[in-house]
Each structure stands twice: as C-alpha cells, then as structure tokens.
Scaffold this motif. Sequence first.
Motif, PDB file in Angstrom:
ATOM      1  N   ASP A   1       4.030   4.814  10.103  1.00 21.60           N
ATOM      2  CA  ASP A   1       5.041   4.870   9.840  1.00 21.60           C
ATOM      3  C   ASP A   1       5.496   4.399   8.751  1.00 21.60           C
ATOM      4  O   ASP A   1       6.149   4.220   7.736  1.00 21.60           O
ATOM      5  CB  ASP A   1       6.130   4.483  10.796  1.00 21.60           C
ATOM      6  CG  ASP A   1       6.079   5.334  12.107  1.00 21.60           C
ATOM      7  OD1 ASP A   1       5.612   6.307  12.376  1.00 21.60           O
ATOM      8  OD2 ASP A   1       7.132   5.154  13.069  1.00 21.60           O
ATOM      9  N   PHE A   2       4.603   3.131   8.319  1.00 17.75           N
ATOM     10  CA  PHE A   2       4.928   2.435   7.181  1.00 17.75           C
ATOM     11  C   PHE A   2       4.599   3.193   6.059  1.00 17.75           C
ATOM     12  O   PHE A   2       5.560   2.633   4.848  1.00 17.75           O
ATOM     13  CB  PHE A   2       4.337   0.835   7.202  1.00 17.75           C
ATOM     14  CG  PHE A   2       4.062  -0.221   6.392  1.00 17.75           C
ATOM     15  CD1 PHE A   2       5.025  -0.437   5.613  1.00 17.75           C
ATOM     16  CD2 PHE A   2       2.844  -0.330   5.136  1.00 17.75           C
ATOM     17  CE1 PHE A   2       5.424  -1.653   5.263  1.00 17.75           C
ATOM     18  CE2 PHE A   2       3.354  -1.042   4.289  1.00 17.75           C
ATOM     19  CZ  PHE A   2       4.264  -2.034   4.345  1.00 17.75           C
ATOM     20  N   CYS A   3       3.497   4.185   6.021  1.00 15.37           N
ATOM     21  CA  CYS A   3       2.537   4.527   4.958  1.00 15.37           C
ATOM     22  C   CYS A   3       3.580   5.766   4.783  1.00 15.37           C
ATOM     23  O   CYS A   3       4.515   5.354   3.639  1.00 15.37           O
ATOM     24  CB  CYS A   3       1.329   5.423   5.751  1.00 15.37           C
ATOM     25  SG  CYS A   3       0.218   3.286   5.207  1.00 15.37           S
ATOM     26  N   LEU A   4       4.492   6.433   5.734  1.00 19.58           N
ATOM     27  CA  LEU A   4       5.625   6.763   4.838  1.00 19.58           C
ATOM     28  C   LEU A   4       6.546   6.566   4.297  1.00 19.58           C
ATOM     29  O   LEU A   4       6.939   7.570   4.092  1.00 19.58           O
ATOM     30  CB  LEU A   4       6.110   8.287   6.190  1.00 19.58           C
ATOM     31  CG  LEU A   4       5.152   8.503   7.174  1.00 19.58           C
ATOM     32  CD1 LEU A   4       5.375   8.483   9.023  1.00 19.58           C
ATOM     33  CD2 LEU A   4       5.416   9.692   6.719  1.00 19.58           C
ATOM     34  N   LEU A   5       7.236   5.242   5.140  1.00 23.53           N
ATOM     35  CA  LEU A   5       8.470   4.201   4.642  1.00 23.53           C
ATOM     36  C   LEU A   5       7.881   4.317   3.052  1.00 23.53           C
ATOM     37  O   LEU A   5       8.648   4.743   1.923  1.00 23.53           O
ATOM     38  CB  LEU A   5       8.262   2.951   4.720  1.00 23.53           C
ATOM     39  CG  LEU A   5       9.854   2.656   4.272  1.00 23.53           C
ATOM     40  CD1 LEU A   5      10.988   2.642   5.577  1.00 23.53           C
ATOM     41  CD2 LEU A   5       9.833   0.972   4.739  1.00 23.53           C
ATOM     42  N   VAL A   6       6.432   3.795   2.209  1.00 20.94           N
ATOM     43  CA  VAL A   6       6.450   3.174   1.298  1.00 20.94           C
ATOM     44  C   VAL A   6       5.922   4.289   0.557  1.00 20.94           C
ATOM     45  O   VAL A   6       6.542   4.178  -1.064  1.00 20.94           O
ATOM     46  CB  VAL A   6       5.398   2.215   1.330  1.00 20.94           C
ATOM     47  CG1 VAL A   6       6.193   1.174   2.327  1.00 20.94           C
ATOM     48  CG2 VAL A   6       4.205   3.090   1.504  1.00 20.94           C
ATOM     49  N   THR A   7       5.703   5.790   0.928  1.00 18.27           N
ATOM     50  CA  THR A   7       5.571   6.663  -0.213  1.00 18.27           C
ATOM     51  C   THR A   7       6.387   7.704  -0.222  1.00 18.27           C
ATOM     52  O   THR A   7       7.510   8.546  -0.550  1.00 18.27           O
ATOM     53  CB  THR A   7       4.637   7.740   0.718  1.00 18.27           C
ATOM     54  OG1 THR A   7       4.796   8.256   1.891  1.00 18.27           O
ATOM     55  CG2 THR A   7       3.769   7.200   0.249  1.00 18.27           C
ATOM     56  N   ARG A   8       8.630   7.278   0.690  1.00 14.58           N
ATOM     57  CA  ARG A   8       9.412   7.822   0.627  1.00 14.58           C
ATOM     58  C   ARG A   8       9.399   9.297   1.283  1.00 14.58           C
ATOM     59  O   ARG A   8      10.116  10.069   0.822  1.00 14.58           O
ATOM     60  CB  ARG A   8      10.095   7.353  -0.159  1.00 14.58           C
ATOM     61  CG  ARG A   8      10.350   6.476  -0.546  1.00 14.58           C
ATOM     62  CD  ARG A   8      11.303   6.306  -1.947  1.00 14.58           C
ATOM     63  NE  ARG A   8      12.421   5.051  -1.945  1.00 14.58           N
ATOM     64  CZ  ARG A   8      13.498   4.673  -1.447  1.00 14.58           C
ATOM     65  NH1 ARG A   8      14.581   5.482  -1.143  1.00 14.58           N
ATOM     66  NH2 ARG A   8      13.537   3.234  -1.786  1.00 14.58           N
TER      67      ARG A   8
END
Length: 264
Positions: free
Chosen positions: A216-223
């Motif tokens: 989820d964090f990676c999905l967030l920071v890659t938008r």
Amino acid sequence: MADPTPVIDDLRAESGELDLLVAELTPEQWALSTPAPGWTVAHQIAHLAWTDHSALLSVTDAGAFRALVEKALAAPDSFVDEGAEEGAALPPAELLAAWRAGRTALDGALRGAPTGARFPWYGPPMSAASMAAARLMETWAHALDVADALGVVRPPTDRLRHVARLGVRTRDFAFGVHGLTPPAEEFRVALTAPSGEVWAYGPEDAPQRVTGPALDFCLLVTRRAHRDDLALTATGPDADRWLGIAQAFAGPPGTGRPPKGDGR
C-alpha cells in the motif's frame, strides 16, 4: 559504499516479468487503454524505454543528458508525454526491441559504474544503486498499469523494498514539490512486506509514524492508488500531511488516481 548489484539484479527481474506480460500481445492489446489518461499499453512501454534511455545517457554521457534536461525545462508539462507518444507510434515489435535493447544497455552501464560515482537526474544526483532503484520503481508502477489494462493481477514481491525505501527517502522532496517546508524531525515508517517481514525506517521512538502494508505504501508513493483506498495509518499531523502528498518520482505530482468509491 553499498554494492548496487542486488538492486540491479532486482531491476532485471522486475523488467523481465513485465516483458513476459507484453511479449506476445496482439496489436489490439498494445492499443488497450491503461489507467493513465490517454496512455495505452504501448505508451507505458514507450515511457519506460524513454526513461531507460535517459538514465543510460546520465550514466554514460552527461552532456547529452544535460541537453535532455534543457528540453524538459522548456516544456515541463508535455516533455514526458511527447516521449511516450513518439515511442508508442512505433510498430509493437520495434518498440519492444527498443525497450529490451535500452534496458540491457542500462544494466551493463550500471554494473560497470565506478564505485561512489553519482549521476545527474531530473531531481538530485543519484548513485548507481539509487538509479537502479528509481528504474525499478517506475518499471513496477507502469507494469501495474499494463496489468490493469490486460486484466491481470501481479502478485507483489519483496523487490518492493527498493520502492519503499525510495518513498521514504523522497519525503522532503514531496513536501518541497508542493511548496511546503519539510518537517525537521524524522518519521518512523514501519511496513509489512509481502513476505511478512517488517521494513522499518527512522528512529524507533519518533512520535510521528506511518504504518501499514508495504504494498500500500508503494502504491501511494507511485500514485497508483488513492490514500482512501489504502490501509496506511499516520500518527502526527506532519506524517498525516505526507500521506496526502507522498511521491517517489521526480517531476510534478500530477492529479493522482481518484478513490475507487467516488463513482468514476
């Protein structure tokens, strides 16, 4: 100085998985729309080929890379799209061959880079390991868009550790690109990896914290997903603000993806 080989190996593996997704596509599938407005599967691969070429110039020809930066500064709102459009106009077999050749050349250049060398980029200069991590981040993110267009689910792997680390390290950049002053203190970020391991960054006793699944964090920071659709928890006002603006990539933030529950 950290050995860049593991992240370069992971970049190769990430690229190889995406290659398997697109290698046998029909022309009609190359033309499928992806979640990025106006971008087809071909645009996604063309963008990766274009940025791999940019990275290769950064590592091997600083003068040529400076010329690219000047073009970007002259047309900041269209530069990236123009590169994708140019590549997407190629016949699929030619585009696929160009992407493969470019990433192979970049792989060799990164492995042969002098120890301790730093290379220019559209953001701060990067080491070979950081460059490989940035390319892995983009490859993973754009592969998600391709998979979405094809109706395929890509299981997350612990290669996401590189994306997560980049997301944490770009915290201050994310504040700056939004015209905000970065917080003075570090945050504690604790993320649960796909394997179940916990990846932790920052002081253990930091009062401001971010926790949740690494995916989820990676999905967030890659938008690639809206914060409202992710199981991330922020403790503290600055940490909470960060989750609204986080990005691991250079350039303007863009609009991001809308929440799934908004009816669109």
